[in-house]
Design a protein around this motif. Structure first.
Motif, PDB file in Angstrom:
ATOM      1  N   VAL A 253     -58.766  -5.941 -47.799  1.00  0.00           N
ATOM      2  CA  VAL A 253     -58.168  -7.410 -48.094  1.00  0.00           C
ATOM      3  C   VAL A 253     -59.588  -8.415 -48.223  1.00  0.00           C
ATOM      4  O   VAL A 253     -60.614  -8.257 -47.757  1.00  0.00           O
ATOM      5  N   SER A 254     -59.231  -9.679 -49.536  1.00  0.00           N
ATOM      6  CA  SER A 254     -59.724 -10.818 -49.835  1.00  0.00           C
ATOM      7  C   SER A 254     -59.967 -11.570 -48.654  1.00  0.00           C
ATOM      8  O   SER A 254     -60.527 -12.980 -48.304  1.00  0.00           O
ATOM      9  N   LEU A 255     -58.654 -11.923 -47.753  1.00  0.00           N
ATOM     10  CA  LEU A 255     -58.317 -12.380 -46.819  1.00  0.00           C
ATOM     11  C   LEU A 255     -57.324 -11.685 -45.625  1.00  0.00           C
ATOM     12  O   LEU A 255     -56.390 -11.902 -45.436  1.00  0.00           O
ATOM     13  N   VAL A 256     -58.372 -12.288 -44.762  1.00  0.00           N
ATOM     14  CA  VAL A 256     -56.911 -12.264 -43.011  1.00  0.00           C
ATOM     15  C   VAL A 256     -56.491 -13.949 -42.774  1.00  0.00           C
ATOM     16  O   VAL A 256     -57.155 -14.333 -42.132  1.00  0.00           O
ATOM     17  N   VAL A 257     -55.019 -13.713 -42.537  1.00  0.00           N
ATOM     18  CA  VAL A 257     -55.224 -14.647 -41.943  1.00  0.00           C
ATOM     19  C   VAL A 257     -54.084 -15.080 -40.050  1.00  0.00           C
ATOM     20  O   VAL A 257     -53.218 -13.429 -40.319  1.00  0.00           O
ATOM     21  N   LEU A 282     -61.714  -5.952 -44.658  1.00  0.00           N
ATOM     22  CA  LEU A 282     -61.974  -6.430 -44.863  1.00  0.00           C
ATOM     23  C   LEU A 282     -63.323  -6.813 -46.122  1.00  0.00           C
ATOM     24  O   LEU A 282     -63.652  -5.820 -45.524  1.00  0.00           O
ATOM     25  N   LEU A 283     -63.086  -7.079 -47.041  1.00  0.00           N
ATOM     26  CA  LEU A 283     -64.191  -6.637 -47.605  1.00  0.00           C
ATOM     27  C   LEU A 283     -65.314  -7.236 -47.196  1.00  0.00           C
ATOM     28  O   LEU A 283     -64.926  -8.312 -46.366  1.00  0.00           O
ATOM     29  N   PRO A 284     -66.778  -7.190 -47.678  1.00  0.00           N
ATOM     30  CA  PRO A 284     -67.515  -7.963 -46.454  1.00  0.00           C
ATOM     31  C   PRO A 284     -67.414  -9.402 -46.776  1.00  0.00           C
ATOM     32  O   PRO A 284     -67.088  -9.596 -47.797  1.00  0.00           O
ATOM     33  N   PRO A 285     -68.579  -9.594 -46.232  1.00  0.00           N
ATOM     34  CA  PRO A 285     -68.222 -11.322 -45.947  1.00  0.00           C
ATOM     35  C   PRO A 285     -69.739 -12.555 -47.302  1.00  0.00           C
ATOM     36  O   PRO A 285     -70.420 -11.380 -47.898  1.00  0.00           O
ATOM     37  N   ARG A 286     -68.648 -13.238 -47.366  1.00  0.00           N
ATOM     38  CA  ARG A 286     -69.488 -13.908 -48.497  1.00  0.00           C
ATOM     39  C   ARG A 286     -71.351 -14.368 -47.966  1.00  0.00           C
ATOM     40  O   ARG A 286     -71.883 -14.401 -47.282  1.00  0.00           O
ATOM     41  N   LYS A 287     -72.171 -13.339 -48.798  1.00  0.00           N
ATOM     42  CA  LYS A 287     -73.608 -13.831 -48.457  1.00  0.00           C
ATOM     43  C   LYS A 287     -73.806 -15.091 -49.501  1.00  0.00           C
ATOM     44  O   LYS A 287     -73.244 -15.027 -50.476  1.00  0.00           O
ATOM     45  N   ALA A 295     -64.226 -10.787 -54.500  1.00  0.00           N
ATOM     46  CA  ALA A 295     -64.970  -9.254 -54.290  1.00  0.00           C
ATOM     47  C   ALA A 295     -65.465  -9.294 -52.562  1.00  0.00           C
ATOM     48  O   ALA A 295     -66.464  -8.411 -52.257  1.00  0.00           O
ATOM     49  N   THR A 296     -65.459 -10.402 -52.079  1.00  0.00           N
ATOM     50  CA  THR A 296     -65.705 -11.003 -50.574  1.00  0.00           C
ATOM     51  C   THR A 296     -64.798 -11.372 -49.746  1.00  0.00           C
ATOM     52  O   THR A 296     -63.151 -12.094 -50.189  1.00  0.00           O
ATOM     53  N   ILE A 379     -68.107 -20.226 -31.903  1.00  0.00           N
ATOM     54  CA  ILE A 379     -67.976 -18.404 -32.427  1.00  0.00           C
ATOM     55  C   ILE A 379     -67.433 -18.543 -33.839  1.00  0.00           C
ATOM     56  O   ILE A 379     -66.377 -19.796 -33.911  1.00  0.00           O
ATOM     57  N   ASP A 380     -67.971 -17.941 -34.942  1.00  0.00           N
ATOM     58  CA  ASP A 380     -67.489 -17.677 -35.783  1.00  0.00           C
ATOM     59  C   ASP A 380     -66.984 -16.694 -36.379  1.00  0.00           C
ATOM     60  O   ASP A 380     -67.591 -15.735 -36.589  1.00  0.00           O
ATOM     61  N   PHE A 381     -65.613 -16.624 -37.223  1.00  0.00           N
ATOM     62  CA  PHE A 381     -65.027 -15.250 -36.811  1.00  0.00           C
ATOM     63  C   PHE A 381     -65.133 -15.095 -38.695  1.00  0.00           C
ATOM     64  O   PHE A 381     -64.965 -13.825 -38.290  1.00  0.00           O
ATOM     65  N   ASN A 382     -65.836 -15.432 -39.032  1.00  0.00           N
ATOM     66  CA  ASN A 382     -66.263 -14.710 -40.171  1.00  0.00           C
ATOM     67  C   ASN A 382     -67.721 -14.026 -40.054  1.00  0.00           C
ATOM     68  O   ASN A 382     -68.800 -13.625 -41.269  1.00  0.00           O
ATOM     69  N   ASN A 383     -68.497 -14.545 -38.958  1.00  0.00           N
ATOM     70  CA  ASN A 383     -69.854 -13.788 -38.263  1.00  0.00           C
ATOM     71  C   ASN A 383     -68.953 -12.196 -37.441  1.00  0.00           C
ATOM     72  O   ASN A 383     -69.199 -12.430 -35.852  1.00  0.00           O
ATOM     73  N   VAL A 384     -69.113 -11.612 -37.960  1.00  0.00           N
ATOM     74  CA  VAL A 384     -69.134 -10.100 -36.988  1.00  0.00           C
ATOM     75  C   VAL A 384     -70.168  -9.417 -36.629  1.00  0.00           C
ATOM     76  O   VAL A 384     -69.607  -9.419 -35.163  1.00  0.00           O
ATOM     77  N   GLU A 385     -71.355 -10.127 -36.352  1.00  0.00           N
ATOM     78  CA  GLU A 385     -72.031 -10.012 -35.504  1.00  0.00           C
ATOM     79  C   GLU A 385     -72.322 -10.749 -34.088  1.00  0.00           C
ATOM     80  O   GLU A 385     -72.574 -10.508 -33.489  1.00  0.00           O
ATOM     81  N   GLU A 386     -72.127 -11.956 -34.630  1.00  0.00           N
ATOM     82  CA  GLU A 386     -71.618 -12.656 -33.871  1.00  0.00           C
ATOM     83  C   GLU A 386     -70.631 -12.550 -32.380  1.00  0.00           C
ATOM     84  O   GLU A 386     -69.966 -12.340 -31.047  1.00  0.00           O
TER      85      GLU A 386
END
Ligand code: 44T
Length: 816
Positions: A253-257, A282-287, A295-296, A379-386
């Motif tokens: 999906v393109s959005l998780v709420v 989730l689709l890959p994060p926006r780069k 697409a992200t 914390i940034d929920f859009n950054n999986v490494e973090e």
């Protein structure tokens, strides 16, 4: 006569005829039925149950005829299995019974009762709810349901759904994301389905939702259907961590709420859920500056900032550590190792909770901020490494200036939830929201007084998905004053040394519930008990027929209690305590020795988990109890279940002149107008819930009695003086009634929305304890009226008060 016309449910016409014409089967059925009845007559319930099962499985047409006897047999047999500890067999029997009678409300209710006693509250609540749906006027199931509904649908759902600000912000953020191109959406932890419905309404092409609680999942399905979206939202009864593509959702999906956050942010597992979602759902994060949202993938909320501040707060203190040196005449010097189970200290084990939750603004007695708020984490929920790195982040030591003198009782924590770049929600103590704050109590005994100008050192880390905060030291005039005995966690060698040292010297900690700690700190309660007890003992000892035998005293308080020890400390007494946990018994023994209580005057009852009846029977037959202590009010503010049954049993076991403590209790109540109580008990209208039709569904889980209330800080208008609503006499069964009409005169105009109530506990004729006292370990409860009643000042209203099986109900109407 068997009801031969009743047709078996599952067999068609042909098999029915075949059954009837099968003489061998008929023979077996009638002989089994006869055996069942014979066994029942002989009170041989196990075999009777088996015979009935056989009969009803072979000949379902007998179901109506045999239902009553079957149920009776089942309940009797279940009782036997229960007392024999054959729990698996017990549930096996119920399962078979429910296969035969899936819609039998009495069986469902009974399964619920067994489940509840075993501690399976959610499952119990589900059974009571089903029973009630089948038969809405089934009083037993209704009472049972009210007692447990809180576990099934937690009360915060009402608060959150009534929080218009929060709902609107989430809605706007979702609308914006969908407009920006997020066309496929997953709502993790959907609850009533509200965020998923927002996404659908905003125009998302595909919406999925998951919910791990069965009750909430079923509720979400009902709500979504009632809002005409059942074709548009696919709801799964699953934990998001168990979902995968393409089995559960066809593609990423393109959005998780999600709003799977608790007062401490991470307690509902959002970190783990989002790590899993980024890897699998989730689709890959926006780069970089790619703008194509279809697409992200991205998450709402986008991130969070966590804050903490040190507070002084008596209410928190007395629930977490021992604050008194003497209780009811006993020195507590030997009880230093007592503490609450809430701790982040180095030695805290898995049984400890890192924090509790409170609404700071509503704490009785208030609180004082000793520091400014300190940012402890971003914390940034859009950054999986973090997200993945969070638990391996090294312990971070923060310094915060102290702005006011005061005792360090806790660190209070809250956060800002950044829904997107523009919008955020705050759970802070000054906000007008539904949120509570996380409380990390400070245990360093004796209490440390911070001085303005000090600097507090706080260690922040993430372990087992929880944020951990610990005050380690204070910098004062260039010196570092350590707050706990343990050493720097960043120095493994020192840590090992201190662990070894503590093994040798420290007595191990004994953990009591927060409410038990508050009970120990309740000076008024123990003082009153000591006074009433000493009066009774003096009187009994002076009686001419009193031999040299000791007086026997039994304390059947639930949980930890010092009352037996207080009794034992009087000479010539043999006291029995019902404290069950070995560690707690050791504390009592240690206190007994330290207070010079003679050996053998304190014994432990109930060591082998005897039944309730056993708990009240005296060890030696020739003499009866001089006093029995019953603890009659639960911390939540309700009368203890089965109190009156226990009292009548206790009365039979008293010697002449003996006493039950308390002797009686009066229920007191006040009429109030309180919107807060309404918002916490039911979803009010459609406005708050973004126009969605949610209220009627979730409000099925409304209960009429609100518990754990702090009446002293409740936002409300008092519309009457306190009135005596009811009296329960524990010494005199004949003095009791179960229904009373009370006339109350209003003192101000307004809408009566609730009747908060509490108790005056009369230990004897003179000594009285109020559960509303400022240092009480009890909270209060309130009956919330189904329909508010508009009144003018000086008007007479009539309260119809009933007590049934220890639960109270109140109806209010105008006096004609
Ligand atoms: N309470 C806050 C927590 N879930 C908020 O089953 C604020 C507490 C609070 N479902 C007073 C006031 C407040 N996959 O129904 C729950 C839960 C579900 C999941 C599927 C998952 N990984 C999860 C994790 C949780 O989500 C729903 C919301 S949880 C947090 C609610 C008002 N006391």
């Amino acid at each position: 006569m068997p009801n031969a016309s009743a047709r078996p449910k599952h067999s068609g016409r042909r098999s029915h005829r075949r059954h009837r014409e099968d003489p061998a089967r008929n023979q077996l059925v009638s002989s089994s039925l006869e055996s069942a009845q014979q066994c029942l007559f002989n009170q041989d319930y196990g075999p009777a149950f088996v015979h009935y099962l056989l009969v009803l499985n072979l000949a379902p047409e007998f179901k109506d005829f045999a239902k009553e006897s079957f149920r009776f047999t089942l309940f009797k047999w279940a009782e036997e299995l229960d007392s024999a500890g054959r729990i698996q067999d017990l549930f096996g029997c119920y399962e078979q019974a429910l296969e035969l009678f899936p819609a039998d409300e009495v069986i469902l209710n009974s399964v619920g009762e067994h489940l509840f006693r075993m501690g399976f509250r959610d499952e119990a609540a589900g059974h009571f709810f089903k029973a009630l749906k089948l038969k809405p006027d089934y009083a037993e199931a209704r009472e049972n349901f009210y007692r447990v509904a809180n576990w099934l649908v937690e009360r915060w759902h009402f608060l959150m759904l009534n929080d218009h600000g929060r709902n609107r912000k989430y809605q706007q953020a979702i609308q914006k994301a969908v407009r920006d191109g997020c066309a496929t959406v997953l709502d993790i932890g959907t609850g009533t389905g509200i965020l998923g419905m927002c996404a659908k309404k905003a125009g998302a092409a595909e919406v999925y939702a998951c919910e791990l609680s069965k009750t909430m999942y079923e509720l979400a399905c009902e709500v979504v259907a009632a809002n005409g979206m059942d074709g548009g939202i696919k709801i799964l009864h699953k934990k998001s961590l168990e979902m995968e593509v393409p089995t559960d959702i066809p593609h990423r999906v393109s959005l998780v709420v999600t709003e799977t956050v608790d007062a401490g942010l991470f307690g509902e597992g959002i970190i783990e859920s989002l790590i899993h979602a980024w890897h699998h759902l989730l689709l890959p994060p926006r780069k970089g500056d790619s703008r194509d949202s279809s697409a992200t993938g991205r998450v709402i909320p986008a991130g969070a900032t966590v804050y903490a501040m040190a507070v002084e707060c008596l209410e928190i203190r007395r629930h977490n550590k021992l604050c008194v040196s003497e209780v009811g005449g006993l020195s507590m010097a030997a009880a230093e190792q007592l503490r609450s189970p809430v701790s982040c200290s180095a030695e805290a084990d898995d049984s400890m909770e890192p924090y509790t939750t409170e609404r700071l603004s509503r704490l009785p007695g208030g609180y004082a901020a000793l520091t400014e708020p300190l940012t402890v984490l971003r914390i940034d929920f859009n950054n999986v490494e973090e997200l993945e790195g969070l638990s391996s982040r090294p312990v971070q030591r923060l310094r915060v200036p102290v702005v006011r003198d005061g005792e360090l009782d806790a660190l209070a924590v809250w956060f800002q939830l950044h829904l997107d770049e523009e919008s955020s929600l705050s759970t802070g103590p000054h906000e007008d929201t539904c949120w509570e704050q996380a409380i990390y109590p400070e245990h360093a005994s004796k209490g440390f007084v911070l001085k303005r100008g000090d600097e507090l050192l706080v260690d922040v880390s993430c372990r087992d998905a929880y944020l951990r905060l610990r005050s380690v030291a204070v910098l004062r005039s260039g010196r570092e004053l350590r707050l706990d005995a343990s050493t720097d966690p960043r120095d493994p060698e020192a840590e090992l040394c201190s662990a070894l040292a503590s093994l040798q010297t420290r007595p191990d900690v004994c953990v009591l519930e927060c409410s038990e700690m508050a009970l120990l700190n309740n000076g008024d309660y123990h003082h009153s008990f000591a006074a009433a007890l000493s009066k009774l003992l003096t009187r009994l000892k002076a009686e001419p027929e009193q031999s040299s035998d000791p007086l026997y005293i039994l304390d059947v308080s639930e949980g930890f209690s010092l009352l037996s020890l207080m009794a034992a400390s009087h000479g010539g007494v043999k006291a029995y305590s019902s404290v069950e946990k070995r560690k707690q018994q050791e504390v009592l023994e240690r206190l007994a020795r330290a207070n010079g209580v003679p050996d053998g005057s304190l014994e432990f009852w109930l060591n082998n988990g005897e039944d309730e009846q056993g708990a009240l029977q005296r060890p030696s037959r020739e003499k009866l109890w001089s006093a029995i202590f019953l603890d009659c009010v639960e911390t939540c503010g309700l009368v203890r279940q089965k109190l009156m049954e226990k009292a009548s049993l206790a009365r039979c076991l008293l010697e002449h002149g003996g006493r039950i403590f308390p002797q009686k209790m009066a229920v007191l109540g006040t009429l109030v107008e309180s919107d807060t109580l309404l918002l916490e008990s039911a979803v009010q209208g459609r406005d708050a819930t973004l126009g969605f039709n949610i209220a009627p569904f979730i409000n099925q889980f409304t209960v009429p009695v609100h518990v754990f209330l702090d009446f002293s800080t409740l936002a409300c208008r008092h519309l009457s003086e306190p009135n005596e609503l009811f009296v329960l006499d524990l010494m005199d069964a004949k003095a009791n009634y179960d229904h009373r009409e009370v006339q109350v005169v209003t003192t101000a105009p307004g809408r009566i929305t609730a009747v908060p109530f509490w108790y005056d506990i009369h230990l004897d004729e003179e000594v009285r304890v109020s559960t509303l006292a400022p240092d009480s370990h009890w909270k209060q409860a309130a009956v919330v009226l189904q329909r508010p009643l508009e009144v003018t000042a000086g008007e007479r209203v009539r309260l119809s008060v009933k007590i049934r099986n220890s639960s109270i109900s109140i109806e209010v109407r105008k006096d004609p």
